[in-house]
Design a protein around this motif. Structure first.
Motif, PDB file in Angstrom:
ATOM      1  N   LYS A  11     102.901 -22.816  23.561  1.00 61.42           N
ATOM      2  CA  LYS A  11     102.625 -23.446  22.270  1.00 61.42           C
ATOM      3  C   LYS A  11     101.454 -22.727  21.613  1.00 61.42           C
ATOM      4  O   LYS A  11     100.418 -22.527  22.228  1.00 61.42           O
ATOM      5  N   THR A  12     101.625 -22.323  20.373  1.00 58.51           N
ATOM      6  CA  THR A  12     100.569 -21.652  19.618  1.00 58.51           C
ATOM      7  C   THR A  12      99.852 -22.684  18.750  1.00 58.51           C
ATOM      8  O   THR A  12     100.505 -23.499  18.096  1.00 58.51           O
ATOM      9  N   TYR A  13      98.517 -22.645  18.784  1.00 60.08           N
ATOM     10  CA  TYR A  13      97.706 -23.571  18.008  1.00 60.08           C
ATOM     11  C   TYR A  13      96.817 -22.797  17.053  1.00 60.08           C
ATOM     12  O   TYR A  13      96.405 -21.675  17.367  1.00 60.08           O
ATOM     13  N   PRO A  14      96.480 -23.395  15.922  1.00 61.77           N
ATOM     14  CA  PRO A  14      95.490 -22.769  15.035  1.00 61.77           C
ATOM     15  C   PRO A  14      94.154 -22.641  15.781  1.00 61.77           C
ATOM     16  O   PRO A  14      93.876 -23.422  16.701  1.00 61.77           O
ATOM     17  N   ARG A  15      93.362 -21.670  15.405  1.00 59.30           N
ATOM     18  CA  ARG A  15      92.110 -21.374  16.096  1.00 59.30           C
ATOM     19  C   ARG A  15      91.251 -22.622  16.307  1.00 59.30           C
ATOM     20  O   ARG A  15      90.759 -22.861  17.408  1.00 59.30           O
ATOM     21  N   ALA A  16      91.057 -23.439  15.280  1.00 58.09           N
ATOM     22  CA  ALA A  16      90.184 -24.612  15.394  1.00 58.09           C
ATOM     23  C   ALA A  16      90.697 -25.595  16.452  1.00 58.09           C
ATOM     24  O   ALA A  16      89.908 -26.137  17.230  1.00 58.09           O
ATOM     25  N   GLN A  17      92.003 -25.816  16.516  1.00 57.48           N
ATOM     26  CA  GLN A  17      92.569 -26.717  17.522  1.00 57.48           C
ATOM     27  C   GLN A  17      92.424 -26.129  18.920  1.00 57.48           C
ATOM     28  O   GLN A  17      92.132 -26.848  19.876  1.00 57.48           O
ATOM     29  N   PHE A  18      92.641 -24.834  19.052  1.00 53.71           N
ATOM     30  CA  PHE A  18      92.508 -24.170  20.348  1.00 53.71           C
ATOM     31  C   PHE A  18      91.073 -24.280  20.852  1.00 53.71           C
ATOM     32  O   PHE A  18      90.826 -24.622  22.010  1.00 53.71           O
ATOM     33  N   VAL A  19      90.127 -24.023  19.971  1.00 58.05           N
ATOM     34  CA  VAL A  19      88.706 -24.118  20.332  1.00 58.05           C
ATOM     35  C   VAL A  19      88.370 -25.546  20.755  1.00 58.05           C
ATOM     36  O   VAL A  19      87.666 -25.758  21.748  1.00 58.05           O
ATOM     37  N   ALA A  20      88.866 -26.538  20.042  1.00 59.22           N
ATOM     38  CA  ALA A  20      88.584 -27.939  20.381  1.00 59.22           C
ATOM     39  C   ALA A  20      89.139 -28.286  21.761  1.00 59.22           C
ATOM     40  O   ALA A  20      88.482 -28.969  22.549  1.00 59.22           O
ATOM     41  N   LYS A  21      90.343 -27.810  22.068  1.00 58.66           N
ATOM     42  CA  LYS A  21      90.934 -28.070  23.385  1.00 58.66           C
ATOM     43  C   LYS A  21      90.108 -27.397  24.486  1.00 58.66           C
ATOM     44  O   LYS A  21      89.835 -28.008  25.530  1.00 58.66           O
ATOM     45  N   LEU A  22      89.713 -26.163  24.265  1.00 56.88           N
ATOM     46  CA  LEU A  22      88.879 -25.467  25.250  1.00 56.88           C
ATOM     47  C   LEU A  22      87.543 -26.169  25.453  1.00 56.88           C
ATOM     48  O   LEU A  22      87.050 -26.295  26.576  1.00 56.88           O
ATOM     49  N   ARG A  23      86.960 -26.628  24.369  1.00 58.39           N
ATOM     50  CA  ARG A  23      85.664 -27.305  24.450  1.00 58.39           C
ATOM     51  C   ARG A  23      85.781 -28.595  25.256  1.00 58.39           C
ATOM     52  O   ARG A  23      84.947 -28.909  26.097  1.00 58.39           O
ATOM     53  N   ARG A  24      86.839 -29.379  24.994  1.00 59.61           N
ATOM     54  CA  ARG A  24      87.036 -30.620  25.751  1.00 59.61           C
ATOM     55  C   ARG A  24      87.268 -30.332  27.230  1.00 59.61           C
ATOM     56  O   ARG A  24      86.747 -31.030  28.095  1.00 59.61           O
ATOM     57  N   LEU A  25      88.040 -29.278  27.524  1.00 62.18           N
ATOM     58  CA  LEU A  25      88.276 -28.881  28.910  1.00 62.18           C
ATOM     59  C   LEU A  25      86.962 -28.469  29.578  1.00 62.18           C
ATOM     60  O   LEU A  25      86.651 -28.909  30.684  1.00 62.18           O
ATOM     61  N   ALA A  26      86.178 -27.639  28.901  1.00 62.90           N
ATOM     62  CA  ALA A  26      84.900 -27.184  29.463  1.00 62.90           C
ATOM     63  C   ALA A  26      83.964 -28.358  29.708  1.00 62.90           C
ATOM     64  O   ALA A  26      83.296 -28.419  30.753  1.00 62.90           O
ATOM     65  N   ASP A  27      83.914 -29.308  28.790  1.00 65.84           N
ATOM     66  CA  ASP A  27      83.057 -30.484  28.964  1.00 65.84           C
ATOM     67  C   ASP A  27      83.484 -31.295  30.186  1.00 65.84           C
ATOM     68  O   ASP A  27      82.642 -31.740  30.973  1.00 65.84           O
ATOM     69  N   ALA A  28      84.794 -31.495  30.359  1.00 56.54           N
ATOM     70  CA  ALA A  28      85.297 -32.249  31.506  1.00 56.54           C
ATOM     71  C   ALA A  28      84.985 -31.510  32.803  1.00 56.54           C
ATOM     72  O   ALA A  28      84.535 -32.122  33.785  1.00 56.54           O
ATOM     73  N   LEU A  29      85.204 -30.187  32.833  1.00 55.53           N
ATOM     74  CA  LEU A  29      84.918 -29.400  34.028  1.00 55.53           C
ATOM     75  C   LEU A  29      83.443 -29.480  34.405  1.00 55.53           C
ATOM     76  O   LEU A  29      83.091 -29.652  35.576  1.00 55.53           O
ATOM     77  N   GLU A  30      82.593 -29.357  33.418  1.00 59.18           N
ATOM     78  CA  GLU A  30      81.158 -29.379  33.645  1.00 59.18           C
ATOM     79  C   GLU A  30      80.708 -30.705  34.273  1.00 59.18           C
ATOM     80  O   GLU A  30      79.815 -30.733  35.109  1.00 59.18           O
ATOM     81  N   LYS A  31      81.396 -31.791  33.886  1.00 62.16           N
ATOM     82  CA  LYS A  31      81.047 -33.120  34.390  1.00 62.16           C
ATOM     83  C   LYS A  31      81.815 -33.489  35.661  1.00 62.16           C
ATOM     84  O   LYS A  31      81.620 -34.567  36.209  1.00 62.16           O
ATOM     85  N   GLY A  32      82.729 -32.598  36.103  1.00 63.23           N
ATOM     86  CA  GLY A  32      83.532 -32.891  37.287  1.00 63.23           C
ATOM     87  C   GLY A  32      84.534 -34.005  37.066  1.00 63.23           C
ATOM     88  O   GLY A  32      84.897 -34.728  37.982  1.00 63.23           O
ATOM     89  N   LYS A  33      85.018 -34.142  35.831  1.00 65.09           N
ATOM     90  CA  LYS A  33      85.950 -35.213  35.469  1.00 65.09           C
ATOM     91  C   LYS A  33      87.365 -34.681  35.256  1.00 65.09           C
ATOM     92  O   LYS A  33      87.561 -33.504  34.998  1.00 65.09           O
ATOM     93  N   ALA A  34      88.315 -35.594  35.313  1.00 61.71           N
ATOM     94  CA  ALA A  34      89.697 -35.265  34.991  1.00 61.71           C
ATOM     95  C   ALA A  34      89.789 -34.975  33.495  1.00 61.71           C
ATOM     96  O   ALA A  34      88.890 -35.301  32.724  1.00 61.71           O
ATOM     97  N   PHE A  35      90.912 -34.376  33.099  1.00 61.93           N
ATOM     98  CA  PHE A  35      91.099 -33.939  31.719  1.00 61.93           C
ATOM     99  C   PHE A  35      92.514 -34.283  31.288  1.00 61.93           C
ATOM    100  O   PHE A  35      93.457 -34.110  32.060  1.00 61.93           O
ATOM    101  N   SER A  36      92.682 -34.776  30.092  1.00 65.53           N
ATOM    102  CA  SER A  36      94.021 -35.042  29.536  1.00 65.53           C
ATOM    103  C   SER A  36      94.226 -34.178  28.310  1.00 65.53           C
ATOM    104  O   SER A  36      93.303 -33.991  27.510  1.00 65.53           O
ATOM    105  N   ILE A  37      95.438 -33.666  28.185  1.00 65.75           N
ATOM    106  CA  ILE A  37      95.782 -32.804  27.057  1.00 65.75           C
ATOM    107  C   ILE A  37      97.251 -33.032  26.719  1.00 65.75           C
ATOM    108  O   ILE A  37      98.067 -33.281  27.608  1.00 65.75           O
TER     109      ILE A  37
END
Length: 74
Positions: A11-37
């Motif tokens: 699935k191709t996403y516009p840059r802003a959506q892709f960045v937002a998904k990466l940011r949410r993933l990075a935040d969850a990883l940093e906190k050691g939490k599960a992630f939903s997408i």
């Protein structure tokens, strides 16, 4: 539980959506939490103990970088 069908979607996403998904993933990883997408209409729940890898492919003049997240469903 019903067997889920095989799936292979890119699935191709516009840059802003892709960045937002990466940011949410990075935040969850940093906190050691599960992630939903949600990808192409399907909600995925990634556990905190998922495995992460980076893959690089080159074919002719095209380079591809894949950030992979893998986990086993229960």
């Amino acid at each position: 539980m019903a067997k889920r069908p095989e799936r292979d979607i890119e699935k191709t996403y516009p840059r802003a959506q892709f960045v937002a998904k990466l940011r949410r993933l990075a935040d969850a990883l940093e906190k050691g939490k599960a992630f939903s997408i949600q990808v192409a209409g399907e909600r995925l729940h990634v556990p905190a103990d998922a495995h992460f890898s980076v893959e690089h492919e080159r074919e002719g003049a095209v380079d591809e970088l894949e950030l992979q997240v893998r986990w086993k469903r229960e």
